[in-house]
Scaffold this motif. Sequence first.
Motif, mmCIF file in Angstrom:
data_model
loop_
_atom_site.group_PDB
_atom_site.id
_atom_site.type_symbol
_atom_site.label_atom_id
_atom_site.label_comp_id
_atom_site.label_asym_id
_atom_site.label_seq_id
_atom_site.Cartn_x
_atom_site.Cartn_y
_atom_site.Cartn_z
ATOM 1 N N PHE A 272 -30.751 -11.203 -35.315
ATOM 2 C CA PHE A 272 -31.016 -10.065 -34.434
ATOM 3 C C PHE A 272 -32.318 -9.373 -34.848
ATOM 4 O O PHE A 272 -33.196 -9.117 -34.032
ATOM 5 C CB PHE A 272 -29.846 -9.080 -34.513
ATOM 6 C CG PHE A 272 -30.037 -7.846 -33.669
ATOM 7 C CD1 PHE A 272 -29.624 -7.834 -32.353
ATOM 8 C CD2 PHE A 272 -30.633 -6.696 -34.188
ATOM 9 C CE1 PHE A 272 -29.801 -6.707 -31.564
ATOM 10 C CE2 PHE A 272 -30.827 -5.577 -33.410
ATOM 11 C CZ PHE A 272 -30.398 -5.587 -32.091
ATOM 12 N N GLY A 273 -32.403 -9.100 -36.153
ATOM 13 C CA GLY A 273 -33.579 -8.400 -36.657
ATOM 14 C C GLY A 273 -34.832 -9.225 -36.483
ATOM 15 O O GLY A 273 -35.891 -8.696 -36.125
ATOM 16 N N MET B 273 -39.820 -9.905 -33.611
ATOM 17 C CA MET B 273 -40.682 -10.776 -32.823
ATOM 18 C C MET B 273 -41.108 -10.064 -31.531
ATOM 19 O O MET B 273 -42.266 -10.155 -31.118
ATOM 20 C CB MET B 273 -39.903 -12.041 -32.474
ATOM 21 C CG MET B 273 -40.801 -13.186 -32.151
ATOM 22 S SD MET B 273 -39.879 -14.700 -32.203
ATOM 23 C CE MET B 273 -40.844 -15.623 -31.018
ATOM 24 N N VAL B 274 -40.160 -9.337 -30.934
ATOM 25 C CA VAL B 274 -40.500 -8.562 -29.735
ATOM 26 C C VAL B 274 -41.577 -7.530 -30.085
ATOM 27 O O VAL B 274 -42.545 -7.337 -29.344
ATOM 28 C CB VAL B 274 -39.246 -7.842 -29.171
ATOM 29 C CG1 VAL B 274 -39.622 -6.947 -28.016
ATOM 30 C CG2 VAL B 274 -38.208 -8.858 -28.751
ATOM 31 N N GLY B 275 -41.410 -6.917 -31.263
ATOM 32 C CA GLY B 275 -42.382 -5.913 -31.680
ATOM 33 C C GLY B 275 -43.750 -6.522 -31.907
ATOM 34 O O GLY B 275 -44.777 -5.915 -31.615
ATOM 35 N N GLY B 276 -43.777 -7.753 -32.430
ATOM 36 C CA GLY B 276 -45.043 -8.411 -32.712
ATOM 37 C C GLY B 276 -45.757 -8.826 -31.440
ATOM 38 O O GLY B 276 -46.945 -8.576 -31.253
ATOM 39 N N ASN B 277 -45.029 -9.444 -30.547
ATOM 40 C CA ASN B 277 -45.652 -9.932 -29.317
ATOM 41 C C ASN B 277 -44.604 -10.062 -28.220
ATOM 42 O O ASN B 277 -43.911 -11.072 -28.113
ATOM 43 C CB ASN B 277 -46.312 -11.292 -29.587
ATOM 44 C CG ASN B 277 -47.163 -11.734 -28.402
ATOM 45 O OD1 ASN B 277 -46.969 -11.264 -27.280
ATOM 46 N ND2 ASN B 277 -48.098 -12.634 -28.652
ATOM 47 N N PRO B 278 -44.475 -9.043 -27.404
ATOM 48 C CA PRO B 278 -43.410 -9.018 -26.395
ATOM 49 C C PRO B 278 -43.500 -10.201 -25.424
ATOM 50 O O PRO B 278 -42.478 -10.791 -25.047
ATOM 51 C CB PRO B 278 -43.644 -7.702 -25.661
ATOM 52 C CG PRO B 278 -44.611 -6.928 -26.469
ATOM 53 C CD PRO B 278 -45.324 -7.863 -27.368
ATOM 54 N N GLY C 93 -37.679 -16.936 -24.645
ATOM 55 C CA GLY C 93 -36.335 -16.787 -24.100
ATOM 56 C C GLY C 93 -35.493 -15.741 -24.805
ATOM 57 O O GLY C 93 -34.271 -15.735 -24.696
ATOM 58 N N LEU C 94 -36.126 -14.849 -25.561
ATOM 59 C CA LEU C 94 -35.343 -13.805 -26.239
ATOM 60 C C LEU C 94 -34.882 -12.764 -25.215
ATOM 61 O O LEU C 94 -35.619 -12.444 -24.283
ATOM 62 C CB LEU C 94 -36.201 -13.127 -27.309
ATOM 63 C CG LEU C 94 -36.526 -13.983 -28.536
ATOM 64 C CD1 LEU C 94 -37.427 -13.206 -29.474
ATOM 65 C CD2 LEU C 94 -35.257 -14.398 -29.244
ATOM 66 N N PRO C 95 -33.667 -12.253 -25.400
ATOM 67 C CA PRO C 95 -33.163 -11.227 -24.467
ATOM 68 C C PRO C 95 -33.810 -9.870 -24.780
ATOM 69 O O PRO C 95 -33.188 -9.002 -25.395
ATOM 70 C CB PRO C 95 -31.664 -11.201 -24.744
ATOM 71 C CG PRO C 95 -31.537 -11.671 -26.155
ATOM 72 C CD PRO C 95 -32.706 -12.561 -26.462
ATOM 73 N N VAL C 96 -35.048 -9.709 -24.356
ATOM 74 C CA VAL C 96 -35.823 -8.532 -24.742
ATOM 75 C C VAL C 96 -35.103 -7.240 -24.360
ATOM 76 O O VAL C 96 -34.992 -6.317 -25.158
ATOM 77 C CB VAL C 96 -37.230 -8.578 -24.112
ATOM 78 C CG1 VAL C 96 -37.999 -7.303 -24.429
ATOM 79 C CG2 VAL C 96 -37.983 -9.782 -24.616
ATOM 80 N N GLY C 97 -34.604 -7.193 -23.139
ATOM 81 C CA GLY C 97 -33.950 -5.978 -22.664
ATOM 82 C C GLY C 97 -32.783 -5.589 -23.534
ATOM 83 O O GLY C 97 -32.632 -4.431 -23.927
#
Lengths: 375, 361, 308
Positions: free
Chosen positions: B222-223, B228-233, B240-244
């Motif tokens: 999870f972390g 990864m979202v924080g690095g490059n959304p 395919g990460l569940p960004v929302g």
Amino acid sequence: MGNALRFSRRSVLKTMTAAGGLGALGAGLPWTPAMAKTLVIGFLYVGPRDDYGYNQAHAEGAAAVKAMPGVKVLEEEKVPETVDVENSMESMINLDGASLLFPTSFGYFDPYVLKEAKKHPDLTFLHCGGLWTPGKHPTNVGSYFGYIDEAEYLSGIVAAYASKSKKLGFIAAKPIPQVLRNINSFTLGARSVDPTITTAVVFTGDWSMPVKEAEAANSLIDQGADVLTCHVDSPKVIVETAEKRGVFATGYHASQATLAPKGYLTGAEWNWAKVYTDFVKMVQGGITPPNLVRGGLKEGIIKTSPYGAAVSDAARRHADAVKAKFMDGSFVIYKGPIKDNKGNSVVAEGKSHGQTDIALESMNWLVEGVTGSIS
Amino acid sequence: MPPFMHRAVTHLSASVSALAVPAAAVAVSLALFGAFVALVGVDPVEMYQLMYRGAFGTWFSWQNTLTRASPLILTALCTALPAQLGLVIIGGEGALVLGALAAAATGVALNGAPVALVWPAMALAGMAGGALLIGGAGALRQWRGVNETISSLLLTYIAIAVLNHMVEGPLKDPASLNKPSTAPLADTYMIGTLPGSSVHWGLVVGIVCAVAAWVLMRRTTFGFAARMVGGNPRAARMAGLPVGRLLVVTTALAGAAAGLAGMVEVAAVHGRASASLVAGYGSTGILVAFLARQNPLAVIPVAVLFGGIGASGGLLQRRLDLPDASVLVLQGIIFVVLLASEAMQGRLRLFAFATPAAKEA
Amino acid sequence: MDHASLGWWGVPLAVLAGAIRVSTPFLFVSLGECLTEKSGRINLGLEGTLVMGAMSGYATAYLTGNPWAGVLVAGLAGSLLGVLHAAICALERVNDIAVGIALMLLGTGLAFFLGKPFIQPQAPQLPAIPFGWWSGSAQVRSALDINPLFLVGLALAPLLLWGLRTTRWGMVLRIVGESAEAARAMGYPINRVRLLATAAGGFFAGVGGSFLSLSYPGSWNERLSSGQGITAVALVIFARWDPVLCVWASLLFGGAGALGPALQSVGVTQGYHLFNAAPYVLTLAIMIATSSSRHRLAGAPAELSVTR
């Protein structure tokens, strides 16, 4: 010094409702040279001490204490009503050797002052608020408060003479009993002169909200109010706005006369300088201060601002006559029949509540003649 | 050097640098603040001696410092967790307030029930209150594109208004005459202090939460996904990460931390909910999070440092006649210098020999 | 109508008068922020700038006896904070939002620290222009006692719009805000442009602060700002980075803030805490209604971090 205090603690009266007695006690004491060791006294304020209001009134008291011999005064301002109160007092005790503390905000009492008092049974804590209950609270805690609504009643009388529109405006922070009592006494005072007078109330929601207070003042003036008064921490903005708009104002907490040379009529002020110097004299003399001190004009806890230039002779005579009755203890503000502003009877015909009556402490109504309601 | 040593040295160098830059920033800030007070006629050396004494100089000072630090750890997590996703949340104060209100209402409603039930219920209610607010800001960001910094701040103002309305209206204890508040919590439900001290258990709660947050962000999938979202959304979305979901869950957890701080404030300090809960822990928490470089573990020592600054503030007022705002000025200087020092991060050549080795590896 | 009292008619009048009185700080901060954001940077520190402007303006007016000198010093203090913001943001890897929060703290702290000796004294106030001379009603006359700063703000808005749209510097500013890469390719000094935009924005916010202390409510104390600076930043988003829309947004907010006290003065006192939260609820509602997760807002500078 601790010994002297412990010795006396058991010996002197535990409760006194009149600070007049307190003053006499303090003043009558011989100055004991044995007590010449410096007494370290800590004052805690909830806001800035130069706010022209609540905190300044206390700071003026502290300044009077500072001028006494044999004391060292510590002051901390803007201490929020959280664990910070305990920490600040603890710090004054531990690092600066304070043995007498004046936590001056109402909200400091429960649990912070109580906790500290239990922790340091040989030190004295004197709290502003008048909340001490025998048997329930530690004996090294004192709590004091004044019946400032007596001065509000006199302000109401003066306001009634000054008003042409017969509409007064009251800007208040929160609808709590202390505030409601001031609003009601002010209105009763005004209506004792002219029963057609009404008071419109605006609650700002918090103790210090300058923009909201100015907005409330303007709204009230637009609605025809020509004398404003208030119960907020700092009346400065309200008194200044009234002066700017050319209407009268009566003050609160401290004197705001210099802010409105034309329109300032009179005001309800605390006289903490007397109360605090009396307390300190007692502690210096080895006497335990009483646990509960309450009083009004008669006991010297409350005073009124000197009349402004705009106050007519008739108003002065009337207000002075009532003040004389307060001073000899013969005047009762809450004397039936009194109706609230919804038409219900709140004080029945023939009944009366003197200042010390506990029923007044839980006031939850606005008197007839007040527009506005308590949500 | 053998390769494993290269790696060790590189790692060491990186972490020393990660510590050295903020430490240098604090030192520079202290120098600047010293110069500032010197301008108003106060001896900076005497001031820092006093500050040390008031913050860490005696056992009493330590207790004072740690008591102030404990809510800061939790409110700092409210900013530090969303920061992993690149979000700036400044609504910790609102989450604390709403959490405290919910916890107090629960504690009063369950009066009479066993402590073992009441505490978890209050904690859950507090966390839910905070999660609702900050998770709401996260959801608004995700689904309506509303900037989370501004919305979390506006929500704070609204939360404070709701607190005032509730404690003066529907939840008011009729006996709380001149200080409107909810009914008091029964004494048995009050959280006590650590043995032999005046520091309440909230400190332990804060430390446990900070460690848990660190484990979550650094040691779980999870972390990893969140960072990864924080690095490059964009890349995260393409992978395919569940960004929302990551965004809403993380902001809700962040709010829950501050809400828990509110529960601790009610159950360990105030004993009820009232307007006094608005005491600025949320805003100082933002500062703690940034100074800790958003690292949940680093939040702990930084919160202690800021607790210490707060604890010494009284002494500065009493002994040196400095205004209470001195603490604000010092905090502001530290914050500004620290941000400026971000640019230095990783450029510091403390271990000149380590850098070429790192390149080699 | 009763000459002295307006009754329920007082509510719309109070809201109108309140809109004029209360909106000026919003107006100046939002105009300043508009300019800064057009260059591709957000300055959340304007709350601190506002408080600093209020303090320095009041102090200067008190010390010199001239309120206009106060306005000028407030603006200069504001641009100083703006320059600081821009200088730090020009460094690599520095988040402009974080710098804004830091300056909010520093500006407020410095203003409180330095402002202690000025809480008590009374400084000379900015004069108002009596536009209501024609009216027989004292209330209308008072409502139309308009501060020149409000008029300056009103005039500034279309001027800024025109400047941004048609002048050379306006174009450069917008190019820098739309695409730093393109601006760099065209040889424009990105950091210098942003520095000027932030300094100008800070100047306006400082002037907005001086309005609080020198006109309405016209006094310096530590509770003077109740988040006007930060609310104004949100207003810019709501106004779609259009200076003229900033005027309408500010008036709306001023009016919303005046509604609570106005209703109470005619006797409606229930739920006043919720009335007081009206401006914040309104901002949030409008932001929710006008934002979108799918596309950038119309008028939003592409380089702006808040809209990405």
